[in-house]
Motif scaffolding. Structure first.
Motif, PDB file in Angstrom:
ATOM      1  N   ASP A  86     -51.786  19.491 -19.952  1.00 14.13           N
ATOM      2  CA  ASP A  86     -52.242  18.683 -21.079  1.00 14.13           C
ATOM      3  C   ASP A  86     -53.773  18.555 -20.989  1.00 14.13           C
ATOM      4  O   ASP A  86     -54.379  18.996 -20.011  1.00 14.13           O
ATOM      5  CB  ASP A  86     -51.514  17.332 -21.106  1.00 14.13           C
ATOM      6  CG  ASP A  86     -51.895  16.427 -19.946  1.00 14.13           C
ATOM      7  OD1 ASP A  86     -52.942  16.675 -19.301  1.00 14.13           O
ATOM      8  OD2 ASP A  86     -51.147  15.482 -19.649  1.00 14.13           O
ATOM      9  N   PRO A  87     -54.392  17.956 -22.002  1.00 14.72           N
ATOM     10  CA  PRO A  87     -55.869  17.908 -22.002  1.00 14.72           C
ATOM     11  C   PRO A  87     -56.461  17.187 -20.788  1.00 14.72           C
ATOM     12  O   PRO A  87     -57.626  17.394 -20.449  1.00 14.72           O
ATOM     13  CB  PRO A  87     -56.194  17.172 -23.306  1.00 14.72           C
ATOM     14  CG  PRO A  87     -55.021  17.449 -24.198  1.00 14.72           C
ATOM     15  CD  PRO A  87     -53.826  17.482 -23.281  1.00 14.72           C
ATOM     16  N   ASP A  88     -55.655  16.342 -20.101  1.00 12.45           N
ATOM     17  CA  ASP A  88     -56.176  15.675 -18.897  1.00 12.45           C
ATOM     18  C   ASP A  88     -55.963  16.500 -17.636  1.00 12.45           C
ATOM     19  O   ASP A  88     -56.275  16.053 -16.527  1.00 12.45           O
ATOM     20  CB  ASP A  88     -55.485  14.316 -18.704  1.00 12.45           C
ATOM     21  CG  ASP A  88     -55.821  13.363 -19.828  1.00 12.45           C
ATOM     22  OD1 ASP A  88     -56.947  13.476 -20.366  1.00 12.45           O
ATOM     23  OD2 ASP A  88     -54.956  12.540 -20.199  1.00 12.45           O
ATOM     24  N   GLY A  89     -55.410  17.689 -17.773  1.00 14.35           N
ATOM     25  CA  GLY A  89     -55.223  18.548 -16.612  1.00 14.35           C
ATOM     26  C   GLY A  89     -53.922  18.305 -15.865  1.00 14.35           C
ATOM     27  O   GLY A  89     -53.728  18.819 -14.758  1.00 14.35           O
ATOM     28  N   ASN A  90     -53.007  17.511 -16.454  1.00  9.86           N
ATOM     29  CA  ASN A  90     -51.692  17.309 -15.816  1.00  9.86           C
ATOM     30  C   ASN A  90     -50.678  18.269 -16.421  1.00  9.86           C
ATOM     31  O   ASN A  90     -50.791  18.636 -17.595  1.00  9.86           O
ATOM     32  CB  ASN A  90     -51.209  15.874 -16.051  1.00  9.86           C
ATOM     33  CG  ASN A  90     -52.197  14.863 -15.494  1.00  9.86           C
ATOM     34  OD1 ASN A  90     -52.624  14.983 -14.345  1.00  9.86           O
ATOM     35  ND2 ASN A  90     -52.603  13.906 -16.307  1.00  9.86           N
ATOM     36  N   ASP A  91     -49.654  18.646 -15.599  1.00  7.26           N
ATOM     37  CA  ASP A  91     -48.574  19.477 -16.142  1.00  7.26           C
ATOM     38  C   ASP A  91     -47.961  18.770 -17.343  1.00  7.26           C
ATOM     39  O   ASP A  91     -47.754  17.546 -17.312  1.00  7.26           O
ATOM     40  CB  ASP A  91     -47.469  19.650 -15.091  1.00  7.26           C
ATOM     41  CG  ASP A  91     -47.910  20.562 -13.960  1.00  7.26           C
ATOM     42  OD1 ASP A  91     -48.823  21.379 -14.170  1.00  7.26           O
ATOM     43  OD2 ASP A  91     -47.335  20.446 -12.851  1.00  7.26           O
ATOM     44  N   TRP A  92     -47.636  19.508 -18.403  1.00 10.49           N
ATOM     45  CA  TRP A  92     -46.867  18.909 -19.493  1.00 10.49           C
ATOM     46  C   TRP A  92     -45.544  18.411 -18.911  1.00 10.49           C
ATOM     47  O   TRP A  92     -44.895  19.136 -18.144  1.00 10.49           O
ATOM     48  CB  TRP A  92     -46.576  19.943 -20.586  1.00 10.49           C
ATOM     49  CG  TRP A  92     -47.770  20.406 -21.373  1.00 10.49           C
ATOM     50  CD1 TRP A  92     -48.333  21.655 -21.337  1.00 10.49           C
ATOM     51  CD2 TRP A  92     -48.517  19.669 -22.347  1.00 10.49           C
ATOM     52  NE1 TRP A  92     -49.390  21.735 -22.221  1.00 10.49           N
ATOM     53  CE2 TRP A  92     -49.527  20.529 -22.852  1.00 10.49           C
ATOM     54  CE3 TRP A  92     -48.443  18.366 -22.839  1.00 10.49           C
ATOM     55  CZ2 TRP A  92     -50.449  20.128 -23.820  1.00 10.49           C
ATOM     56  CZ3 TRP A  92     -49.370  17.980 -23.815  1.00 10.49           C
ATOM     57  CH2 TRP A  92     -50.356  18.847 -24.294  1.00 10.49           C
ATOM     58  N   PRO A  93     -45.127  17.184 -19.253  1.00 10.27           N
ATOM     59  CA  PRO A  93     -43.934  16.618 -18.596  1.00 10.27           C
ATOM     60  C   PRO A  93     -42.643  17.372 -18.946  1.00 10.27           C
ATOM     61  O   PRO A  93     -41.659  17.251 -18.220  1.00 10.27           O
ATOM     62  CB  PRO A  93     -43.888  15.180 -19.122  1.00 10.27           C
ATOM     63  CG  PRO A  93     -44.805  15.141 -20.296  1.00 10.27           C
ATOM     64  CD  PRO A  93     -45.796  16.238 -20.145  1.00 10.27           C
ATOM     65  N   ASP A  94     -42.645  18.146 -20.031  1.00 11.23           N
ATOM     66  CA  ASP A  94     -41.433  18.875 -20.395  1.00 11.23           C
ATOM     67  C   ASP A  94     -41.558  20.377 -20.117  1.00 11.23           C
ATOM     68  O   ASP A  94     -40.922  21.190 -20.786  1.00 11.23           O
ATOM     69  CB  ASP A  94     -41.090  18.626 -21.881  1.00 11.23           C
ATOM     70  CG  ASP A  94     -42.251  18.990 -22.807  1.00 11.23           C
ATOM     71  OD1 ASP A  94     -43.358  19.288 -22.300  1.00 11.23           O
ATOM     72  OD2 ASP A  94     -42.047  18.981 -24.037  1.00 11.23           O
TER      73      ASP A  94
END
Ligand code: ADP
Length: 476
Positions: A101-109
């Motif tokens: 995601d734009p914050d650099g975290n894995d998309w949760p899905d």
């Protein structure tokens, strides 16, 4: 032979690393050998916007669990490759990286996003498919499509064989137990010799366990991943499957990476006429605000800034790099500490060091052409592409002797074949020593020309690898 090539990246539209490059070049080379290859990839916005008229050819449905009905659209690229775009906007119509995601975290899905990709690949390779075109081989790449092999295993009826290619064993697609049901997998898949991995579900393990055959992107890495040192927790399974595991060295797209025709370059040059390389160095120094030094070599890094790439070893040399003496150009992004560290170095030595954070294809080409020495101190490296690009551009690689780097770079100590500098231990001392050897050699024009000649003459085209893949498909 009909082959479905399943991938989560496709250069130039969606690329975070080598997989994007391989996915755009290998299918073209296979097509050149007469194979009927289609590429299945999520319909990310970066791809769809290039094919606004993409027409639906199938609607895979009843996929199980929480997986939605999706739309498959077929388009043809300028290279004549048919792409099957897996369109489901709630999953794929998102900005930025395919994984984060734009914050650099894995998309949760991500398990659903790539579970759907894997499930649709298996659907296409099974009797359930409503398409006329029936692949005989499903060629999966990395964890994002690893689950396809497990789906194929549990689907009834006639089905395609599968090849699972590892581009990087470090990314294993690990999710919680509860995802088993969302992904529509049967309870019986949850077993030690199935998709269960230390109490979790691993897409990568599913691919290793259930594919008909496994390949990786260099012979040396195929060997290394069977050792506990570099097996990343999968060594036992890889040893168990060793009869079905092979290494095929990646090629490079020599139409895109060619100093004689690369449209990003200031001036074209070739092995016969390498002198214009100097104009590219001057242009790069100007573009990046470095001093126009002709008297010292220019070192370069283009890389994901990840632990794997060993760039902390380079950063810890700090001022010693400039004292070689040399200039340094870094292009990359990733680990925040490394980004900050390199930026601080550039602030300390504004004439000698330039650091660009981000992903920039044009600048990557200009760096490959303008630099003298390319640095890849990787801790592990399945194949590595940039040492191949740099050799083709007459830029001498300094690499750690691991994985595909050891398969492609021959140390200058070998007078007849040497095309670079190879060091052993993953330490900053060993790296510094190799950099010293390289910068000293740079001061000897005869020796340098010889190294450049060997590197530029190396055949890194896809032809050989494509033939090896075709043979492997045939065997399956
Ligand atoms: P990996 O797949 O592990 O990232 P490879 O060497 O196999 O490493 O491939 C990396 C590819 O990505 C190369 O084509 C390299 O030039 C490119 N690349 C990496 N970082 C950047 C960047 N910041 N800007 C442009 N290209 C990059």
């Amino acid at each position: 032979m009909k082959v479905l090539f399943v991938t989560s990246e496709l250069a130039p539209w969606v690329k975070t690393g080598g997989l994007g490059d391989v996915s755009s070049a290998l299918p073209v080379a296979l097509r050149g050998l007469g194979l009927d290859v289609r590429v299945l990839i999520p319909a990310y916005p970066g791809i769809l916007k290039n094919f606004p008229d993409a027409a639906e050819v199938a609607r895979p449905h009843w996929l199980g669990g929480a997986l939605p009905t999706a739309s498959l659209k077929e388009v043809s690229t300028a290279d004549g490759i048919n792409l099957l775009l897996l369109d489901y906007p709630p999953y794929y119509d998102r900005p930025g990286s395919p994984y984060l995601d734009p914050d650099g975290n894995d998309w949760p899905d991500n398990h659903l996003r790539f579970g759907l990709l894997s499930r649709v690949a298996a659907w296409l390779g099974s009797d359930a498919s409503t398409m006329d075109w029936k692949p005989e081989i499903i060629h999966c790449n990395d964890w994002q499509s690893g689950l396809a092999a497990a789906y194929l295993h549990y689907l009834p009826g006639g089905k395609a064989k599968s090849l699972f290619t590892l581009h990087n064993l470090a990314y294993q697609g690990v999710f919680g137990y509860e995802t088993l049901f969302e992904l529509g997998l049967p309870q019986e898949a949850w077993r030690f010799d199935g998709i269960e991995y230390h109490g979790k579900l691993s897409f990568l393990k599913a691919g290793l366990q259930h594919s008909t055959a496994i390949s990786t992107v260099s012979p040396n890495y195929a060997h290394e991943i069977q050792t506990d040192d570099l097996g990343m927790g999968m060594a036992d399974l890889l040893r168990y499957r060793s009869e079905h595991l092979s290494g095929i060295l990646n090629g490079i797209d020599t139409r895109i990476w060619d100093p004689e025709s690369d449209h990003y370059l200031q001036q074209h040059y070739s092995a016969r006429n390498p002198n214009a390389k100097a104009a590219n160095k001057a242009a790069l120094q100007l573009q990046l605000g470095l001093a126009p030094r002709k008297d010292i070599p220019l070192l370069a890094v283009i890389s994901r800034l990840a632990e794997q790439k060993g760039l902390d070893l380079l950063l810890s040399l700090g001022a010693k790099i400039m004292n070689l003496p040399a200039q340094l150009v870094v292009l990359g992004s990733g680990n925040v500490e490394l980004e900050q560290g390199f930026l601080a170095l550039a602030r300390q030595f504004p004439d000698l060091c330039s650091v660009s954070i981000g992903f920039d294809e044009a600048l990557a080409h200009r760096i490959d052409a303008g630099a003298d020495i390319f640095v890849m101190p990787s801790r592990f490296e399945p194949c590595g592409l940039n040492q191949l690009y740099s050799m083709r551009y007459g830029t001498i690689p300094v690499v750690r002797g691991t994985g595909g780097l050891a398969d492609t770079v021959i140390d200058a100590a070998d007078e007849k074949n040497g095309n670079g500098f190879v060091f052993g231990p993953a330490s900053s001392e060993a790296l510094l020593e190799a950099l010293q050897r390289a910068t000293t050699a740079w001061s000897d024009p005869t020796l340098w020309r010889r190294l450049q000649k060997h590197g530029m003459a190396r055949d890194s085209s896809w032809d050989k690898a494509a033939r090896q893949y075709a043979e492997l498909y045939q065997k399956l």
